[in-house]
Enzyme design. Sequence first.
Site, PDB file in Angstrom:
ATOM      1  CB  CYS B  52      -1.007  -0.058   1.082  1.00  0.00           C
ATOM      2  SG  CYS B  52      -1.669   1.542   1.626  1.00  0.00           S
ATOM      3  CB  CYS B  55       1.070   1.336   4.909  1.00  0.00           C
ATOM      4  SG  CYS B  55      -0.473   0.344   5.119  1.00  0.00           S
ATOM      5  CG  HIS B 121      -4.070  -1.139   4.702  1.00  0.00           C
ATOM      6  ND1 HIS B 121      -3.701  -0.401   3.543  1.00  0.00           N
ATOM      7  CD2 HIS B 121      -4.750  -2.362   4.028  1.00  0.00           C
ATOM      8  CE1 HIS B 121      -3.899  -1.023   2.289  1.00  0.00           C
ATOM      9  NE2 HIS B 121      -4.694  -2.010   2.647  1.00  0.00           N
ATOM     10  CG  ASN B 189     -13.879   9.714  -4.488  1.00  0.00           C
ATOM     11  OD1 ASN B 189     -14.981  10.075  -4.435  1.00  0.00           O
ATOM     12  ND2 ASN B 189     -12.802  10.051  -5.410  1.00  0.00           N
ATOM     13  CB  SER B 197      -7.682   3.354  -6.700  1.00  0.00           C
ATOM     14  OG  SER B 197      -6.990   4.640  -6.409  1.00  0.00           O
ATOM     15  CG  HIS B 200      -3.999   3.337   4.259  1.00  0.00           C
ATOM     16  ND1 HIS B 200      -3.072   2.799   4.535  1.00  0.00           N
ATOM     17  CD2 HIS B 200      -4.273   4.446   5.156  1.00  0.00           C
ATOM     18  CE1 HIS B 200      -2.733   3.317   5.923  1.00  0.00           C
ATOM     19  NE2 HIS B 200      -3.373   4.194   6.157  1.00  0.00           N
ATOM     20  CG  HIS B 202      -6.923   8.165   0.765  1.00  0.00           C
ATOM     21  ND1 HIS B 202      -7.428   6.838   0.612  1.00  0.00           N
ATOM     22  CD2 HIS B 202      -7.022   8.680  -0.213  1.00  0.00           C
ATOM     23  CE1 HIS B 202      -7.666   6.502  -0.782  1.00  0.00           C
ATOM     24  NE2 HIS B 202      -7.492   7.678  -1.208  1.00  0.00           N
ATOM     25  CD  GLN B 204      -7.850  12.092  -4.279  1.00  0.00           C
ATOM     26  OE1 GLN B 204      -7.051  12.948  -5.019  1.00  0.00           O
ATOM     27  NE2 GLN B 204      -8.541  11.132  -4.800  1.00  0.00           N
ATOM     28  CG  HIS B 335     -22.951  22.810   3.569  1.00  0.00           C
ATOM     29  ND1 HIS B 335     -22.682  23.879   3.071  1.00  0.00           N
ATOM     30  CD2 HIS B 335     -22.993  22.099   2.438  1.00  0.00           C
ATOM     31  CE1 HIS B 335     -22.492  23.920   1.942  1.00  0.00           C
ATOM     32  NE2 HIS B 335     -22.756  22.768   1.400  1.00  0.00           N
ATOM     33  CE  LYS B 350     -31.895   6.481  -8.925  1.00  0.00           C
ATOM     34  NZ  LYS B 350     -33.077   5.912  -9.624  1.00  0.00           N
ATOM     35  CG  LEU B 352     -27.569   8.847  -9.511  1.00  0.00           C
ATOM     36  CD1 LEU B 352     -26.950   9.957  -8.455  1.00  0.00           C
ATOM     37  CD2 LEU B 352     -29.069   9.155  -9.261  1.00  0.00           C
ATOM     38  CD  GLU B 356     -31.505   8.503 -12.922  1.00  0.00           C
ATOM     39  OE1 GLU B 356     -31.280   8.162 -14.108  1.00  0.00           O
ATOM     40  OE2 GLU B 356     -32.326   7.778 -12.381  1.00  0.00           O
TER      41      GLU B 356
HETATM   42  O1  LIG Z   1      -7.633  10.176  -7.310  1.00  0.00           O
HETATM   43  P1  LIG Z   1      -8.042   8.742  -7.423  1.00  0.00           P
HETATM   44  O2  LIG Z   1      -8.675   8.348  -5.914  1.00  0.00           O
HETATM   45  O3  LIG Z   1      -7.027   7.875  -8.050  1.00  0.00           O
HETATM   46  O4  LIG Z   1      -9.371   8.766  -8.341  1.00  0.00           O
HETATM   47  C1  LIG Z   1     -10.644   8.867  -8.032  1.00  0.00           C
HETATM   48  O5  LIG Z   1     -10.950  10.335  -7.532  1.00  0.00           O
HETATM   49  C2  LIG Z   1     -10.685  11.251  -8.620  1.00  0.00           C
HETATM   50  C3  LIG Z   1     -11.551  12.580  -7.869  1.00  0.00           C
HETATM   51  O6  LIG Z   1     -13.004  12.468  -7.784  1.00  0.00           O
HETATM   52  C4  LIG Z   1     -11.630  10.753  -9.904  1.00  0.00           C
HETATM   53  O7  LIG Z   1     -11.337  11.909 -10.683  1.00  0.00           O
HETATM   54  C5  LIG Z   1     -11.359   9.494 -10.311  1.00  0.00           C
HETATM   55  O8  LIG Z   1     -12.083   9.274 -11.473  1.00  0.00           O
HETATM   56  C6  LIG Z   1     -11.349   8.285  -9.145  1.00  0.00           C
HETATM   57  O9  LIG Z   1     -11.079   7.382  -9.902  1.00  0.00           O
HETATM   58  O1  LIG Z   2     -35.333   1.720 -15.584  1.00  0.00           O
HETATM   59  P1  LIG Z   2     -34.483   0.670 -15.156  1.00  0.00           P
HETATM   60  O2  LIG Z   2     -33.732   0.416 -16.370  1.00  0.00           O
HETATM   61  O3  LIG Z   2     -34.694  -0.380 -14.294  1.00  0.00           O
HETATM   62  O4  LIG Z   2     -33.409   1.908 -14.288  1.00  0.00           O
HETATM   63  C1  LIG Z   2     -32.263   2.319 -14.553  1.00  0.00           C
HETATM   64  O5  LIG Z   2     -32.753   3.636 -15.423  1.00  0.00           O
HETATM   65  C2  LIG Z   2     -33.247   4.680 -14.622  1.00  0.00           C
HETATM   66  C3  LIG Z   2     -33.507   5.588 -15.691  1.00  0.00           C
HETATM   67  O6  LIG Z   2     -32.052   6.221 -15.893  1.00  0.00           O
HETATM   68  C4  LIG Z   2     -32.394   4.916 -13.281  1.00  0.00           C
HETATM   69  O7  LIG Z   2     -33.258   5.663 -12.360  1.00  0.00           O
HETATM   70  C5  LIG Z   2     -31.916   3.710 -12.614  1.00  0.00           C
HETATM   71  O8  LIG Z   2     -31.351   4.021 -11.485  1.00  0.00           O
HETATM   72  C6  LIG Z   2     -31.523   2.562 -13.390  1.00  0.00           C
HETATM   73  O9  LIG Z   2     -31.203   1.515 -12.747  1.00  0.00           O
END
Ligand SMILES: O=P(O)(O)O[C@H]1O[C@H](CO)[C@@H](O)[C@H](O)[C@H]1O
Ligand SMILES: O=P(O)(O)O[C@H]1O[C@H](CO)[C@@H](O)[C@H](O)[C@H]1O
Lengths: 387, 387
Positions: B52, B55, B121, B189, B197, B200, B202, B204, B335, B350, B352, B356
């Site tokens: 890692c 670490c 870790h 994330n 990825s 551990h 953390h 950013q 916030h 879910k 999006l 969405e």
């Molecule tokens: O920086 P990481 O952890 O490698 O990457 C992650 O966070 C970033 C910031 O939200 C994103 O742009 C990447 O797509 C995601 O995989």
């Molecule tokens: O309607 P489906 O194919 O079951 O569902 C998919 O598409 C929808 C519309 O983009 C989303 O709200 C759901 O989260 C997604 O799983």
Amino acid sequence: MPDKILDDISHRRYNPLRGSWLLVSPHRTKRPWQGQQEAPGIITLPEYDPKCYLCPRNPRAQGDTNPDYSQTFAFVNDYSAVKEQQQDYEAEPSSNDLSSLLLRAEGVKGKCFVLTFSPKHHLTLADMSAEETLPIVETWTRIYAIHLSPTNPLSQVAAKLDLLSREAPPESVVPPPSQQLRYMQIFENKGAAMGCSNPHPHCQIWTTSTLPEEPGAEIVQMTKYRTENGDRHLLGDYVKLEMEKKERIVYQNESFLVVCPWWAIWPFEVMIIAKRHVRALVDMSEQERLDYADSIQEVTRRYDNLFETSFPYSSGLHQAPLDGSQEEIENSWFHMHFYPPLLRSATVRKFLVGYELMAEPQRDITPEQAAAKLRDCGGELYRKKLQ
Amino acid sequence: MPDKILDDISHRRYNPLRGSWLLVSPHRTKRPWQGQQEAPGIITLPEYDPKCYLCPRNPRAQGDTNPDYSQTFAFVNDYSAVKEQQQDYEAEPSSNDLSSLLLRAEGVKGKCFVLTFSPKHHLTLADMSAEETLPIVETWTRIYAIHLSPTNPLSQVAAKLDLLSREAPPESVVPPPSQQLRYMQIFENKGAAMGCSNPHPHCQIWTTSTLPEEPGAEIVQMTKYRTENGDRHLLGDYVKLEMEKKERIVYQNESFLVVCPWWAIWPFEVMIIAKRHVRALVDMSEQERLDYADSIQEVTRRYDNLFETSFPYSSGLHQAPLDGSQEEIENSWFHMHFYPPLLRSATVRKFLVGYELMAEPQRDITPEQAAAKLRDCGGELYRKKLQ
Ligand SMILES: O=P(O)(O)O[C@H]1O[C@H](CO)[C@@H](O)[C@H](O)[C@H]1O
Ligand SMILES: O=P(O)(O)O[C@H]1O[C@H](CO)[C@@H](O)[C@H](O)[C@H]1O
């Protein structure tokens, strides 16, 4: 390209269609990836799956049985996100001031359809020819047309459409709308990575009493542009500019331009844009419908060829509202977005997460680099070559 | 709840903080799910992983070696999305009119840090106590403080902060900024489903010369609200209202309210909101920092308890810009957002996606239902009970 410096430095680009910015970090693709891997696409689906609720002759969740259809098949979604009949919502009359400012809601009525692209369970758009894709474009046009408001100038155009006087394929179950709705969103989620729960080729059509955020924002931007720029259309100007620059073009035919837009967020995002002022599906001539089917074909086949996989994406059509002001309808310009998540290979995707959700969308490769790769992978579908 | 009808009908809710709408379809959770399943969280990580790069004592990608740190550890990201030194960008001088309207870009400079939450870790925030979380809040406060513009009124507040005169843990490598930057986005994330990825623990910290879209839009909305409502703050009023209504509260202590906001998009989205007008981390008293750590604790523990899994999410802090107008700084209200993707269980999320992305965010359960579930799963972490 005189902007070559943008291949090396972090920068922001402006999306004039949405009115928002995104961050581009071209040097960042070098970082190693140790995170989640997508499952490679299943490639051995049967032509007919007895358990699939979209295959011909099969039963559906709410008890209906699919007809033995031969092309496309449309029906009302058994789990619609919006419905035509529901109670009206009125905010609490006793509400204090703060509630009406901070707890705002409004009822949304509507209708949701599912539309299969083919009776064959194992196909995707990339496997089909332009001619085989044409019936899908025709069905979209028909469903859009029957939902148009009688006061929408587009309904006069629709009335004269040759296509609509021809009899529709008999199997579809598209009851006429019981009330006038505002906007129709046609979209496809393809692949498990994009939340698709059934590989049978299909799209969805959600029609609502409200104008949703995204097309709403685009119409505001297109209207503003036209007002400020001597009556010229934003996407008309953009098509002209991209055809001059030739840096982000993926493909074109007589009627449509396919580009990785300057402001693309997703790694291989593309837009199909009408070259002339087409406000909605019903504005297209027979040749334009075929050219549109051809563009869809070219996009989906290139996507699959890029990483030699069944490429996941969400796509959607943006066009004039079903009901709206003359100005909104006149300012609309037909286009289609494709948002695909894959970044480096069939199993490594771009996550739009922490920074993207909290601060600003961020991309790694430039749209110009993405366009060059997609330009180079036209031709026959890789799967066909392997056979 | 007099708005009980909203549990049954499709409706839209307005997000006054962002100035946008979302679609709520409460009846839709009944549909069966046949799509992608998330891998259940790995629960048997070692306390130390020799491979890692986070670490203690381990080598990193660009050749540095981590110190043998004992609490938090911050360093400059080896694959930063933005950098302090790069060429300046000026749009092509020969550009025609259309380019300057439709191909707009600007250079972005900045600095990215990674901050580990613990040397261990296998821990997550949910495994830690409020006291163990406090050093993270203190490190955030220190890093934010040293990046403040000297003309920002918050830098005077920071100068008087007892915390900053205390010596920082010696291990961190946070070089002082070489130029004034505009905004600092702290985010986490968590979990493979949210693009993380490395497990551990953390977060950013990305700091840019530009004000990103999301905090930018919030500041515009907060400013507008204050102007239109007799100098009252949007989030101040919102806290007051939610404490009266008691329908969306998940948890509260003296200084912070935890709610599923009226306008939540993600199924179990929550916000931690300061009860009094705290503009940024440096405004917090010692007690408030501890109360904030306690709130983070309560959110992450409830998340894990909900589906008895290591719950994925992206989270982020929104606060005053490092540099900006007096008005922007005064109108900011501290916030933190949590956007978690899981919907029904440890493996069903879910997505999006199509609708969405193309039309409008859509959710299935109501925020009131989500809040009730999260309220009910406080108490000890489920993993501890199992031991
Ligand atoms: O920086 P990481 O952890 O490698 O990457 C992650 O966070 C970033 C910031 O939200 C994103 O742009 C990447 O797509 C995601 O995989
Ligand atoms: O309607 P489906 O194919 O079951 O569902 C998919 O598409 C929808 C519309 O983009 C989303 O709200 C759901 O989260 C997604 O799983």
